[in-house]
Design a protein around this motif. Structure first.
Motif, PDB file in Angstrom:
ATOM      1  N   ARG A 146      49.041  -0.823 -17.656  1.00  0.00           N
ATOM      2  CA  ARG A 146      49.229  -1.096 -19.083  1.00  0.00           C
ATOM      3  C   ARG A 146      49.801   0.131 -19.800  1.00  0.00           C
ATOM      4  N   MET A 147      49.259   1.298 -19.480  1.00  0.00           N
ATOM      5  CA  MET A 147      49.745   2.522 -20.120  1.00  0.00           C
ATOM      6  C   MET A 147      51.211   2.786 -19.749  1.00  0.00           C
ATOM      7  N   ALA A 148      51.535   2.655 -18.457  1.00  0.00           N
ATOM      8  CA  ALA A 148      52.904   2.913 -18.025  1.00  0.00           C
ATOM      9  C   ALA A 148      53.870   1.869 -18.561  1.00  0.00           C
ATOM     10  N   ALA A 149      53.452   0.595 -18.548  1.00  0.00           N
ATOM     11  CA  ALA A 149      54.341  -0.473 -18.995  1.00  0.00           C
ATOM     12  C   ALA A 149      54.515  -0.476 -20.510  1.00  0.00           C
ATOM     13  N   ARG A 150      53.508  -0.047 -21.246  1.00  0.00           N
ATOM     14  CA  ARG A 150      53.631  -0.031 -22.711  1.00  0.00           C
ATOM     15  C   ARG A 150      54.734   0.924 -23.146  1.00  0.00           C
ATOM     16  N   ALA A 151      54.833   2.072 -22.475  1.00  0.00           N
ATOM     17  CA  ALA A 151      55.913   3.014 -22.807  1.00  0.00           C
ATOM     18  C   ALA A 151      57.277   2.396 -22.545  1.00  0.00           C
ATOM     19  N   VAL A 152      57.367   1.541 -21.520  1.00  0.00           N
ATOM     20  CA  VAL A 152      58.645   0.884 -21.215  1.00  0.00           C
ATOM     21  C   VAL A 152      58.935  -0.222 -22.217  1.00  0.00           C
ATOM     22  N   VAL A 153      57.915  -1.022 -22.526  1.00  0.00           N
ATOM     23  CA  VAL A 153      58.098  -2.149 -23.451  1.00  0.00           C
ATOM     24  C   VAL A 153      58.507  -1.651 -24.835  1.00  0.00           C
ATOM     25  N   GLN A 154      57.952  -0.516 -25.271  1.00  0.00           N
ATOM     26  CA  GLN A 154      58.251   0.014 -26.604  1.00  0.00           C
ATOM     27  C   GLN A 154      59.416   0.994 -26.604  1.00  0.00           C
ATOM     28  N   ASP A 155      60.108   1.120 -25.481  1.00  0.00           N
ATOM     29  CA  ASP A 155      61.246   2.036 -25.380  1.00  0.00           C
ATOM     30  C   ASP A 155      62.409   1.524 -26.230  1.00  0.00           C
ATOM     31  N   PRO A 156      63.171   2.405 -26.887  1.00  0.00           N
ATOM     32  CA  PRO A 156      64.343   1.968 -27.658  1.00  0.00           C
ATOM     33  C   PRO A 156      65.366   1.215 -26.805  1.00  0.00           C
ATOM     34  N   ARG A 168      68.954 -11.806 -21.126  1.00  0.00           N
ATOM     35  CA  ARG A 168      68.150 -10.642 -21.464  1.00  0.00           C
ATOM     36  C   ARG A 168      66.956 -10.471 -20.531  1.00  0.00           C
ATOM     37  N   TRP A 169      66.326 -11.559 -20.064  1.00  0.00           N
ATOM     38  CA  TRP A 169      65.143 -11.408 -19.217  1.00  0.00           C
ATOM     39  C   TRP A 169      65.492 -10.743 -17.889  1.00  0.00           C
ATOM     40  N   HIS A 170      66.670 -11.048 -17.377  1.00  0.00           N
ATOM     41  CA  HIS A 170      67.102 -10.402 -16.143  1.00  0.00           C
ATOM     42  C   HIS A 170      67.263  -8.895 -16.359  1.00  0.00           C
ATOM     43  N   ARG A 171      67.851  -8.504 -17.461  1.00  0.00           N
ATOM     44  CA  ARG A 171      68.051  -7.093 -17.743  1.00  0.00           C
ATOM     45  C   ARG A 171      66.745  -6.401 -18.103  1.00  0.00           C
ATOM     46  N   TYR A 172      65.849  -7.106 -18.810  1.00  0.00           N
ATOM     47  CA  TYR A 172      64.529  -6.553 -19.086  1.00  0.00           C
ATOM     48  C   TYR A 172      63.837  -6.175 -17.780  1.00  0.00           C
ATOM     49  N   GLY A 173      63.817  -7.157 -16.871  1.00  0.00           N
ATOM     50  CA  GLY A 173      63.102  -6.956 -15.610  1.00  0.00           C
ATOM     51  C   GLY A 173      63.699  -5.836 -14.782  1.00  0.00           C
ATOM     52  N   ARG A 174      65.005  -5.764 -14.730  1.00  0.00           N
ATOM     53  CA  ARG A 174      65.648  -4.724 -13.934  1.00  0.00           C
ATOM     54  C   ARG A 174      65.363  -3.340 -14.510  1.00  0.00           C
ATOM     55  N   TYR A 175      65.445  -3.215 -15.816  1.00  0.00           N
ATOM     56  CA  TYR A 175      65.169  -1.927 -16.453  1.00  0.00           C
ATOM     57  C   TYR A 175      63.695  -1.546 -16.287  1.00  0.00           C
ATOM     58  N   ALA A 176      62.798  -2.498 -16.514  1.00  0.00           N
ATOM     59  CA  ALA A 176      61.366  -2.215 -16.397  1.00  0.00           C
ATOM     60  C   ALA A 176      60.997  -1.829 -14.970  1.00  0.00           C
ATOM     61  N   ALA A 177      61.575  -2.543 -13.985  1.00  0.00           N
ATOM     62  CA  ALA A 177      61.275  -2.224 -12.585  1.00  0.00           C
ATOM     63  C   ALA A 177      61.739  -0.818 -12.236  1.00  0.00           C
ATOM     64  N   ARG A 178      62.896  -0.432 -12.742  1.00  0.00           N
ATOM     65  CA  ARG A 178      63.413   0.912 -12.453  1.00  0.00           C
ATOM     66  C   ARG A 178      62.528   1.988 -13.080  1.00  0.00           C
ATOM     67  N   GLU A 179      62.062   1.752 -14.294  1.00  0.00           N
ATOM     68  CA  GLU A 179      61.245   2.751 -14.977  1.00  0.00           C
ATOM     69  C   GLU A 179      59.820   2.825 -14.437  1.00  0.00           C
ATOM     70  N   LEU A 180      59.311   1.696 -13.948  1.00  0.00           N
ATOM     71  CA  LEU A 180      57.920   1.657 -13.484  1.00  0.00           C
ATOM     72  C   LEU A 180      57.772   1.990 -12.000  1.00  0.00           C
ATOM     73  N   ALA A 181      58.862   1.976 -11.259  1.00  0.00           N
ATOM     74  CA  ALA A 181      58.777   2.100  -9.801  1.00  0.00           C
ATOM     75  C   ALA A 181      58.071   3.382  -9.365  1.00  0.00           C
ATOM     76  N   ARG A 182      58.499   4.524  -9.914  1.00  0.00           N
ATOM     77  CA  ARG A 182      57.926   5.800  -9.470  1.00  0.00           C
ATOM     78  C   ARG A 182      56.452   5.955  -9.863  1.00  0.00           C
ATOM     79  N   PRO A 183      56.061   5.750 -11.135  1.00  0.00           N
ATOM     80  CA  PRO A 183      54.639   5.910 -11.463  1.00  0.00           C
ATOM     81  C   PRO A 183      53.741   4.908 -10.749  1.00  0.00           C
ATOM     82  N   VAL A 184      54.205   3.664 -10.603  1.00  0.00           N
ATOM     83  CA  VAL A 184      53.387   2.663  -9.915  1.00  0.00           C
ATOM     84  C   VAL A 184      53.244   3.011  -8.436  1.00  0.00           C
TER      85      VAL A 184
END
Length: 273
Positions: A146-156, A168-184
């Protein structure tokens, strides 16, 4: 591969090979029992309290631990990741509270207490102990995600993607997966180590596997009284657990290290020289 990474890989590979190939290699040991806590005719490590060859027992005792750990962590992460992601993306605060507040209560309970209660209520069922370990892992996983994903969801960047409209959902998912991959991925390694710790602790306390099994933690607990006479009966299985946990953490950190941070560190070291 650097020498450091090679060393970390060896620390992980040895216990994993013991666990995966060990049962077949253990079949090469002569059948029957020998004198407890004495020399062995098959290996230089001697025998344990049951007269089993220490090396043969260690070869047989790791597969169950690795399989139970893998299944437990995967199931716990599937649940915790889903809950954490839903909480981070919840459109209403009350929905986020509905998802997270029960987990906050669970987080307050000592993990070993949950495992002990599950073991006592089910007469030491391996499935129940593994489920209790998974339950203890779900709450911290969900909070981290939740902490890691919230920073991604609220990202500009996400705001910009929302304004673009189509697909947009395809691009949301691709961007979120890229940003969350390392911390997760980093957190996943921590949970694997925690699961090994909890399962080994339960087995050491006699709450999990059969006390006569060759499981590494059970073997350490069973042979601790003969430590002075047959130290390898404790050091070999205990060393395999320690090598697996330490090697896994070190290798995981090395593999997931940020290349930019490493470049800065190497530049600073070069400047000092």
């Amino acid at each position: 591969m650097t020498a450091k990474r090679a060393l970390f890989s060896v620390l992980v590979a040895v216990p994993v090979l013991f666990a995966l190939a060990g049962p077949w290699l253990a079949d090469l040991a002569p059948p029957g029992r020998q004198a407890p806590f004495g020399p062995s005719a098959w290996s230089p490590f001697g025998t344990d309290r049951l007269g089993r060859d220490v090396l043969a027992a260690a070869l047989q005792g790791g597969r169950t631990l690795l399989v139970v750990t893998a299944v437990t962590v995967l199931c716990a992460y599937a649940i915790g990741f889903t809950v954490g992601l839903l909480a981070a993306a919840a459109p209403k605060p009350w929905l986020e509270d509905l998802l997270m507040r029960p987990l906050d209560v669970l987080l307050c309970l000592p993990s070993l207490l949950i495992i002990i209660v599950a073991a006592v209520r089910t007469s030491g069922s391996t499935v129940a102990v593994a489920a209790a370990v998974g339950l203890a892992l779900v709450a911290p996983i969900a909070r981290f995600v939740r902490m890691a994903a919230r920073a991604v969801v609220q990202d500009p960047v996400m705001d910009a993607l929302r304004m673009q409209g189509e697909s947009r959902w395809h691009r949301y998912g691709r961007y979120a997966a890229r940003e969350l991959a390392r911390p997760v991925a980093a957190d996943f390694g921590v949970r694997v180590a925690a699961a090994i710790y909890f399962l080994s602790s339960a087995n050491f306390l006699g709450l999990g596997f059969d006390p006569a099994s060759a499981d590494w933690a059970v073997t350490v607990a069973a042979n601790r009284d003969g430590l002075a006479e047959a130290p390898w009966s404790v050091f070999l299985p205990g060393g395999l657990i320690a090598a697996l946990v330490v090697g896994l953490n070190l290798l995981w950190d090395d593999l997931l290290a940020d290349p930019r941070a490493l470049a800065v560190r190497d530049a600073l070291r070069a400047a000092r020289r």
